[in-house]
Enzyme design. Structure first.
Site, PDB file in Angstrom:
ATOM      1  N   TYR A 182       0.690  -1.509   0.269  1.00  0.00           N
ATOM      2  CA  TYR A 182      -0.092  -0.036   0.072  1.00  0.00           C
ATOM      3  C   TYR A 182       1.115   1.167  -0.159  1.00  0.00           C
ATOM      4  CZ  TYR A 182      -3.638  -3.357   1.184  1.00  0.00           C
ATOM      5  OH  TYR A 182      -4.900  -3.861   1.897  1.00  0.00           O
ATOM      6  N   HIS A 190      -6.414   1.340  -1.618  1.00  0.00           N
ATOM      7  CA  HIS A 190      -6.482  -0.065  -2.129  1.00  0.00           C
ATOM      8  C   HIS A 190      -4.651  -0.240  -2.051  1.00  0.00           C
ATOM      9  CE1 HIS A 190     -10.581  -0.752  -2.492  1.00  0.00           C
ATOM     10  NE2 HIS A 190     -10.740   0.476  -3.238  1.00  0.00           N
ATOM     11  N   LYS A 236      -4.828  -5.415  -9.751  1.00  0.00           N
ATOM     12  CA  LYS A 236      -3.078  -5.003  -8.999  1.00  0.00           C
ATOM     13  C   LYS A 236      -2.862  -5.318 -10.086  1.00  0.00           C
ATOM     14  CE  LYS A 236      -5.977  -5.816  -4.473  1.00  0.00           C
ATOM     15  NZ  LYS A 236      -6.183  -4.084  -4.224  1.00  0.00           N
TER      16      LYS A 236
END
Length: 286
Positions: A182, A190, A236
């Site tokens: 993070y 997120h 991601k």
């Protein structure tokens, strides 16, 4: 009492978890850009760079090592637990999945993973005791955790690498990785990356000693590809962290971690159509 970002916070004056969360957010903001470190010099992503200073908390906080199979560390004093969590989002509540809402009223304790505890011990922020009140030195803790997880030295090297670069590092188990990265407070942002720890050590890759938990646990490419697919589905990016340590596999020391070589590879799926579109756009500009 603890000093954060040039101001003093008295935790016994906090009346709610909302104030604790607000203090976390304030400490993630307004950090000069030169204090942040990008993931890679060649990276062109526009994701926000990490913005959290590290180790801005009181020193010598008392914690207790939990017995096997947990091997985690617990901070029971509510003020100390709030100080540790607020300063870098270390640990989780003993009952909470998200922010530890019960830290201030003492209804739950702060649980630190072995990686978090080892890092805090190395910085002098944490003093760990056994259940029989014996203080444990960092080399005692290192041997204890390494004896339970042969990959501990490699994974801790990666954890330390990213914490030193001001990332907030959390467990990546739910996405099949080792860590999540993070760039700020996990409660308001997120994770940008899922990290999978690899090894340059052929002894680590080839070992199948059943006496060492995790000795055969270095990921294969089928597993890596699964992590990449999961990462892509949740927006991601997948990072492979290759670790090279000088010590014998499974017997590395903290000194070996200090000189560890961590190489990062950003793993992406090759889409021929997308590459052709990029090449066509370049040719049109030329």
């Amino acid at each position: 009492m603890i000093s954060l970002s040039g101001k003093t916070v008295f935790y016994h004056h906090m009346s709610s978890i909302q104030e604790l969360k607000s203090d976390i957010r304030r400490n993630c903001e307004n950090v000069p850009l030169h204090q942040a470190t990008s993931l890679s010099k060649t990276r062109t992503s526009k994701r926000r760079r990490p913005s959290r200073p590290v180790t801005q908390f009181a020193r010598g906080i008392r914690a207790t090592l939990l017995p096997k199979p947990s091997c985690s560390v617990v901070v029971t004093n509510p003020h100390d637990a709030a100080a540790v969590y607020t300063s870098g989002c270390y640990g989780k509540g003993s009952f909470s999945k998200g922010p530890p809402d019960g830290l201030l009223d003492g209804s739950e304790h702060l649980i630190l993973s072995p990686f978090e505890a080892m890092y805090l011990v190395e910085t002098g922020a944490l003093c760990v005791f056994s259940t029989d009140e014996k203080q444990l030195k960092r080399y005692d803790l290192w041997g204890y955790w390494l004896g339970n997880d042969r990959r501990f030295s490699h994974r801790y090297s990666v954890y330390k690498h990213f914490r030193d670069k001001h990332y907030t590092v959390r467990s990546g188990l739910k996405y099949g990785g080792d860590f999540l990265l993070y760039s700020g407070d996990p409660n308001t942002t997120h994770a940008a990356y899922v990290v999978k720890v690899m090894s340059h050590d052929p002894q680590m890759v080839e070992s199948h000693d059943p006496q060492m938990v995790g000795s055969h646990d270095m990921p294969e490419w089928t597993e890596v590809n699964s992590v990449r697919r999961v990462s892509e589905s949740v927006a991601k990016e997948c990072v492979l962290a290759y670790v090279s340590l000088e010590g014998q596999a499974g017997r590395e020391s903290l000194d070996d971690v200090a000189t560890a070589d961590v190489t990062l590879v950003l793993l992406k799926r090759w889409i021929p159509e997308r590459d052709r579109e990029v090449e066509n756009k370049k040719s049109e500009k030329d």
